[in-house]
Design a protein around this motif. Structure first.
Motif, PDB file in Angstrom:
ATOM      1  N   ILE A 288       0.835  -1.205   0.000  1.00  0.00           N
ATOM      2  CA  ILE A 288       0.000   0.000   0.000  1.00  0.00           C
ATOM      3  C   ILE A 288       0.869   1.254   0.000  1.00  0.00           C
ATOM      4  N   ILE A 289       1.919   1.252   0.817  1.00  0.00           N
ATOM      5  CA  ILE A 289       2.820   2.412   0.879  1.00  0.00           C
ATOM      6  C   ILE A 289       3.518   2.625  -0.462  1.00  0.00           C
ATOM      7  N   ALA A 290       3.959   1.538  -1.080  1.00  0.00           N
ATOM      8  CA  ALA A 290       4.667   1.648  -2.368  1.00  0.00           C
ATOM      9  C   ALA A 290       3.760   2.167  -3.471  1.00  0.00           C
ATOM     10  N   GLY A 291       2.439   2.019  -3.327  1.00  0.00           N
ATOM     11  CA  GLY A 291       1.512   2.477  -4.349  1.00  0.00           C
ATOM     12  C   GLY A 291       1.141   3.943  -4.244  1.00  0.00           C
ATOM     13  N   LEU A 292       1.606   4.633  -3.203  1.00  0.00           N
ATOM     14  CA  LEU A 292       1.307   6.059  -3.077  1.00  0.00           C
ATOM     15  C   LEU A 292       1.948   6.848  -4.208  1.00  0.00           C
ATOM     16  N   LYS A 293       1.301   7.947  -4.614  1.00  0.00           N
ATOM     17  CA  LYS A 293       1.735   8.693  -5.798  1.00  0.00           C
ATOM     18  C   LYS A 293       3.156   9.231  -5.665  1.00  0.00           C
ATOM     19  N   TRP A 294       3.505   9.712  -4.494  1.00  0.00           N
ATOM     20  CA  TRP A 294       4.828  10.311  -4.336  1.00  0.00           C
ATOM     21  C   TRP A 294       5.893   9.283  -3.979  1.00  0.00           C
ATOM     22  N   VAL A 295       5.472   8.043  -3.665  1.00  0.00           N
ATOM     23  CA  VAL A 295       6.431   6.984  -3.327  1.00  0.00           C
ATOM     24  C   VAL A 295       6.751   6.118  -4.536  1.00  0.00           C
ATOM     25  N   ARG A 296       5.739   5.849  -5.374  1.00  0.00           N
ATOM     26  CA  ARG A 296       5.927   4.871  -6.447  1.00  0.00           C
ATOM     27  C   ARG A 296       7.045   5.245  -7.432  1.00  0.00           C
ATOM     28  N   PRO A 297       7.191   6.503  -7.862  1.00  0.00           N
ATOM     29  CA  PRO A 297       8.306   6.809  -8.759  1.00  0.00           C
ATOM     30  C   PRO A 297       9.674   6.600  -8.108  1.00  0.00           C
ATOM     31  N   ARG A 298       9.722   6.563  -6.785  1.00  0.00           N
ATOM     32  CA  ARG A 298      10.981   6.370  -6.054  1.00  0.00           C
ATOM     33  C   ARG A 298      10.980   5.035  -5.332  1.00  0.00           C
ATOM     34  N   CYS A 299      10.290   4.048  -5.910  1.00  0.00           N
ATOM     35  CA  CYS A 299      10.131   2.747  -5.260  1.00  0.00           C
ATOM     36  C   CYS A 299      11.477   2.055  -5.052  1.00  0.00           C
ATOM     37  N   VAL A 300      12.424   2.281  -5.948  1.00  0.00           N
ATOM     38  CA  VAL A 300      13.735   1.640  -5.821  1.00  0.00           C
ATOM     39  C   VAL A 300      14.445   2.116  -4.565  1.00  0.00           C
ATOM     40  N   TYR A 301      14.224   3.361  -4.165  1.00  0.00           N
ATOM     41  CA  TYR A 301      14.854   3.866  -2.952  1.00  0.00           C
ATOM     42  C   TYR A 301      14.159   3.319  -1.703  1.00  0.00           C
ATOM     43  N   LEU A 302      12.851   3.077  -1.796  1.00  0.00           N
ATOM     44  CA  LEU A 302      12.153   2.409  -0.700  1.00  0.00           C
ATOM     45  C   LEU A 302      12.669   0.989  -0.543  1.00  0.00           C
ATOM     46  N   PHE A 303      12.940   0.324  -1.654  1.00  0.00           N
ATOM     47  CA  PHE A 303      13.520  -1.021  -1.614  1.00  0.00           C
ATOM     48  C   PHE A 303      14.907  -0.991  -0.973  1.00  0.00           C
ATOM     49  N   SER A 304      15.693   0.027  -1.302  1.00  0.00           N
ATOM     50  CA  SER A 304      17.011   0.173  -0.682  1.00  0.00           C
ATOM     51  C   SER A 304      16.891   0.355   0.822  1.00  0.00           C
ATOM     52  N   PHE A 305      15.904   1.156   1.249  1.00  0.00           N
ATOM     53  CA  PHE A 305      15.687   1.350   2.681  1.00  0.00           C
ATOM     54  C   PHE A 305      15.282   0.041   3.356  1.00  0.00           C
ATOM     55  N   ALA A 306      14.423  -0.746   2.694  1.00  0.00           N
ATOM     56  CA  ALA A 306      14.004  -2.028   3.274  1.00  0.00           C
ATOM     57  C   ALA A 306      15.196  -2.963   3.457  1.00  0.00           C
ATOM     58  N   MET A 307      16.081  -3.004   2.460  1.00  0.00           N
ATOM     59  CA  MET A 307      17.280  -3.843   2.577  1.00  0.00           C
ATOM     60  C   MET A 307      18.198  -3.337   3.690  1.00  0.00           C
ATOM     61  N   LEU A 308      18.359  -2.016   3.773  1.00  0.00           N
ATOM     62  CA  LEU A 308      19.197  -1.446   4.829  1.00  0.00           C
ATOM     63  C   LEU A 308      18.600  -1.743   6.208  1.00  0.00           C
ATOM     64  N   PHE A 309      17.290  -1.611   6.323  1.00  0.00           N
ATOM     65  CA  PHE A 309      16.584  -1.924   7.574  1.00  0.00           C
ATOM     66  C   PHE A 309      16.819  -3.382   7.971  1.00  0.00           C
ATOM     67  N   ASN A 310      16.734  -4.279   6.999  1.00  0.00           N
ATOM     68  CA  ASN A 310      16.937  -5.700   7.266  1.00  0.00           C
ATOM     69  C   ASN A 310      18.376  -5.979   7.706  1.00  0.00           C
ATOM     70  N   GLY A 311      19.337  -5.366   7.014  1.00  0.00           N
ATOM     71  CA  GLY A 311      20.730  -5.601   7.366  1.00  0.00           C
ATOM     72  C   GLY A 311      21.085  -5.064   8.740  1.00  0.00           C
ATOM     73  N   VAL A 312      20.610  -3.862   9.071  1.00  0.00           N
ATOM     74  CA  VAL A 312      20.880  -3.284  10.389  1.00  0.00           C
ATOM     75  C   VAL A 312      20.228  -4.126  11.483  1.00  0.00           C
ATOM     76  N   THR A 313      19.041  -4.687  11.193  1.00  0.00           N
ATOM     77  CA  THR A 313      18.387  -5.572  12.163  1.00  0.00           C
ATOM     78  C   THR A 313      19.251  -6.791  12.451  1.00  0.00           C
TER      79      THR A 313
END
Length: 504
Positions: A288-313
């Protein structure tokens, strides 16, 4: 139902974002659950197999490894089959293979037979279902695609929560042979899910110009290697390969880690249940978050954040010293793991587009297959050498953080955001709309004379007629002027007036 349609990616049909697409999403949900949860569910039968064939735990672990290797490594083969025959027939054949492998394994007489039946045949069958289901999901959803991907990815934790207890019940009541036989019957549902993947058909009524343009179609490539010319795809593939090295390590070792700290078996196994429960809700929410208008064009950066979040965890979880800290680790790992699972294929779809996705996902899965085979065994060797789980989690965290940095930095430096142009299906829809407007604007008389179709010849015939009428008018005007001049009296130089001669 109509004739069979080979569902090529460039059919010129806009994604409906609903309708039958929800049935396709349901099928993809089931297939994703089987594909990711089945290799873990099979591990329930390992103790019985060790007792039956007199082998070690490491020998049985190869069953899941081979199954995962086939699921990922046969990606290019699956891409070729999908581009040649379409998604629906490939998925139905894959369902038969997945079921046949488990049924044949129930009659196995050695561990080698289990490798071939469960690992190779069932693994190939699941691969022939998993990849085409994602391709069809990409074709049926465009605007709502992030949400659809998140919901489909939620099938993995849901199936894991269901299949693992089911495997224990089957083993207790029917033994491993009866359990394999029943699981083989359950896998026949893959054929039913494959039947849901109805190809999108192009509109029947198109203008003559569109028909002429669509007739000389180039032959579709069985495996399109031109995706490697796309810088974004290369960056994604490299980052995904590094990520997979450490992504699956913590779920494999967290239960053993808890046992090493002195916790009971059931209490330790509860950690995976907590992780899976959080994962179920994290994936649709991230979609749902990735489908937001201002997030979807920058979805690759959200993916980068998810990977960083996982690694730091992983890095923080390596310092856990008691059960409570492991529970907190599993909660945050479930959130980050769900975000990665919901976004990984959504980002790939956004990078390569619908037409090349069938080839791109096959090539990406092939690269990830190598990383899947190297990652967990490499972490196991590190554990054998150090006898400390902290270093295993530190290694996994460093690998995932590195993949996040590679994806973020390379995209920021080398990929520039371009204005989104309408997809070919959208252009086709606009062309059809213009044609329909022309049909509506035509007069009923023209429709009767030309049979209701668009008549370019009628327009061209009307133009010469109008030109002839205007020319005749000019001629009449010229004749009247000449007649008037001729009727006037002419004065000669000597002063004699000469009257014009009568036309009679």
């Amino acid at each position: 139902m109509g004739g069979a349609v080979v569902d090529t990616g460039n059919s010129g049909v806009k994604a409906p974002d609903g309708g039958w697409g929800w049935a396709v999403l349901f099928g993809c949900f089931i297939i994703t659950g089987f594909s990711y949860a089945f290799p873990k569910a099979v591990s329930v039968f390992f103790k019985e197999l060790i007792r039956e064939f007199g082998v070690g735990y490491s020998d049985c672990a190869w069953i899941s490894s081979i199954l995962l290797a086939m699921l990922y490594g046969s990606g290019p083969l699956c891409s070729i089959l999908v581009n040649r025959f379409g998604c629906r027939p490939v998925m139905m054949v894959g369902g038969l293979f997945a079921s046949l492998g488990m049924i044949m394994a129930s009659f196995a007489t050695s561990i080698i037979h289990i490798y071939l039946c469960v690992g190779v045949i069932t693994g190939l069958g699941l691969s022939l279902n998993f990849q085409p289901s994602l391709i069809m999901l990409n074709r049926y959803f465009s605007v709502k695609r992030p949400l659809a991907n998140g919901l489909a990815a939620a099938g993995s934790p849901v199936a894991l929560c269901c299949l693992s207890p089911l495997g224990q019940i089957l083993q207790y009541n029917y033994g491993w042979r009866g359990g394999f036989l029943i699981l083989g019957g359950i896998l026949l549902n893959c054929c039913a899910c494959g039947a849901l993947m109805r190809p999108l058909k192009a509109p029947k009524k198109t203008s003559e110009v569109d028909e002429k343009e669509t007739k000389p179609k180039p032959k579709a490539k069985l495996l399109d290697f031109t995706v490697f010319k796309d810088c974004g795809f290369v960056i994604y593939t490299v980052a995904a390969a590094i990520m997979v090295l450490g992504l699956f390590v913590p779920p494999v070792f967290v239960v053993s880690y808890a046992k090493e700290l002195g916790n009971e078996d059931t209490k330790s196994a509860l950690l995976l249940t907590i992780l899976g429960f959080i994962d179920i809700f994290a994936r649709p929410t991230c979609g749902i978050i990735a489908g937001l208008k201002w997030v979807r064009p920058r979805c690759v950066y959200l993916f980068s954040f998810a990977m960083l979040f996982n690694g730091v965890t992983d890095l923080v979880g390596s310092m856990a010293k008691d059960y409570a800290s492991l529970v907190v680790f599993c909660i945050f790992f479930g959130i980050s793991y769900g975000m990665v699972g919901a976004l990984q294929f959504e980002v790939l779809m956004a990078i390569v587009g619908t037409e090349k996705f069938s080839s791109a996902i096959g090539l990406v899965l092939l690269v990830e297959a190598v990383a899947v085979l190297v990652g967990p065994p490499g972490a196991g060797r590190l554990l054998d050498a150090t006898k400390n789980y902290m270093y295993v989690f530190l290694l996994a965290g460093c690998e995932v953080v590195l993949s996040a940095l590679v994806l973020f930095i390379c995209n920021f430096l080398f990929i520039k955001m371009k204005p989104q142009e309408p997809d070919p299906p959208a252009k086709m829809e606009m062309a059809i709309t213009e044609t329909e407007m022309e049909e509506l604007n035509k007069s009923p008389k023209d429709d009767q004379d030309n049979g209701g179709g668009a008549s370019e010849n009628g327009k061209k015939a009307a133009e010469p007629e109008a030109t002839t009428k205007s020319d005749d008018k000019k001629v009449v005007e010229l004749d009247s002027i000449e007649l008037e001049n001729a009727s006037k009296a002419v004065t000669e130089p000597n002063g004699v007036v000469v009257e014009p001669e009568s036309s009679l």
